[in-house]
Write a protein that holds these residues in place. Structure first.
Motif, PDB file in Angstrom:
ATOM      1  N   HIS A  97       1.854  10.148   2.369  1.00 59.76           N
ATOM      2  CA  HIS A  97       2.968  11.057   2.624  1.00 59.76           C
ATOM      3  C   HIS A  97       4.131  10.348   3.313  1.00 59.76           C
ATOM      4  O   HIS A  97       5.290  10.698   3.079  1.00 59.76           O
ATOM      5  N   VAL A  98       3.832   9.372   4.161  1.00 53.13           N
ATOM      6  CA  VAL A  98       4.908   8.622   4.808  1.00 53.13           C
ATOM      7  C   VAL A  98       5.681   7.821   3.769  1.00 53.13           C
ATOM      8  O   VAL A  98       6.913   7.771   3.789  1.00 53.13           O
ATOM      9  N   ARG A  99       4.961   7.179   2.849  1.00 51.63           N
ATOM     10  CA  ARG A  99       5.627   6.367   1.827  1.00 51.63           C
ATOM     11  C   ARG A  99       6.472   7.206   0.875  1.00 51.63           C
ATOM     12  O   ARG A  99       7.492   6.746   0.376  1.00 51.63           O
ATOM     13  N   ARG A 100       6.025   8.453   0.616  1.00 51.53           N
ATOM     14  CA  ARG A 100       6.798   9.337  -0.258  1.00 51.53           C
ATOM     15  C   ARG A 100       7.844  10.146   0.504  1.00 51.53           C
ATOM     16  O   ARG A 100       8.537  10.973  -0.088  1.00 51.53           O
ATOM     17  N   ARG A 101       7.932   9.936   1.818  1.00 49.44           N
ATOM     18  CA  ARG A 101       8.891  10.619   2.692  1.00 49.44           C
ATOM     19  C   ARG A 101       8.751  12.139   2.623  1.00 49.44           C
ATOM     20  O   ARG A 101       9.740  12.877   2.576  1.00 49.44           O
ATOM     21  N   GLU A 102       7.515  12.605   2.625  1.00 54.28           N
ATOM     22  CA  GLU A 102       7.237  14.037   2.651  1.00 54.28           C
ATOM     23  C   GLU A 102       7.011  14.440   4.107  1.00 54.28           C
ATOM     24  O   GLU A 102       5.881  14.496   4.592  1.00 54.28           O
ATOM     25  N   ASP A 103       8.103  14.718   4.781  1.00 55.21           N
ATOM     26  CA  ASP A 103       8.059  14.948   6.220  1.00 55.21           C
ATOM     27  C   ASP A 103       7.265  16.189   6.605  1.00 55.21           C
ATOM     28  O   ASP A 103       6.682  16.245   7.681  1.00 55.21           O
ATOM     29  N   ALA A 147      -4.217   9.442   3.318  1.00 56.95           N
ATOM     30  CA  ALA A 147      -3.341  10.545   2.918  1.00 56.95           C
ATOM     31  C   ALA A 147      -2.073  10.551   3.761  1.00 56.95           C
ATOM     32  O   ALA A 147      -0.986  10.827   3.250  1.00 56.95           O
ATOM     33  N   GLY A 148      -2.202  10.239   5.034  1.00 55.80           N
ATOM     34  CA  GLY A 148      -1.025  10.163   5.897  1.00 55.80           C
ATOM     35  C   GLY A 148      -0.079   9.060   5.478  1.00 55.80           C
ATOM     36  O   GLY A 148       1.134   9.252   5.441  1.00 55.80           O
ATOM     37  N   THR A 149      -0.617   7.904   5.155  1.00 57.69           N
ATOM     38  CA  THR A 149       0.248   6.811   4.705  1.00 57.69           C
ATOM     39  C   THR A 149       0.899   7.142   3.367  1.00 57.69           C
ATOM     40  O   THR A 149       2.043   6.763   3.118  1.00 57.69           O
TER      41      THR A 149
END
Length: 54
Positions: free
Chosen positions: A22-28, A18-20
């Motif tokens: 959000h990182v890929r979608r740039r959801e800071d 889930a963390g990866t």
């Protein structure tokens, strides 16, 4: 007695992808929670499975 550490390990395993995501979608805004929850789950699992488990 065994269910809490298994749930903590399961949560840590689920939150890693889930963390990866959000990182890929740039959801800071969601990245911080995806870092805190697995860390807490690892602490709980270590406390329950570790050498000083109670």
């Amino acid at each position: 007695m065994l269910l809490a550490p298994l749930a903590a390990v399961g949560l840590a395993v689920v939150m890693a992808p889930a963390g990866t995501f959000h990182v890929r979608r740039r959801e800071d805004s969601a990245i911080g929670m995806n870092a805190v929850l697995p860390a807490l789950a690892v602490v709980v699992a270590w406390g329950r499975f570790g050498p000083y488990s109670f």
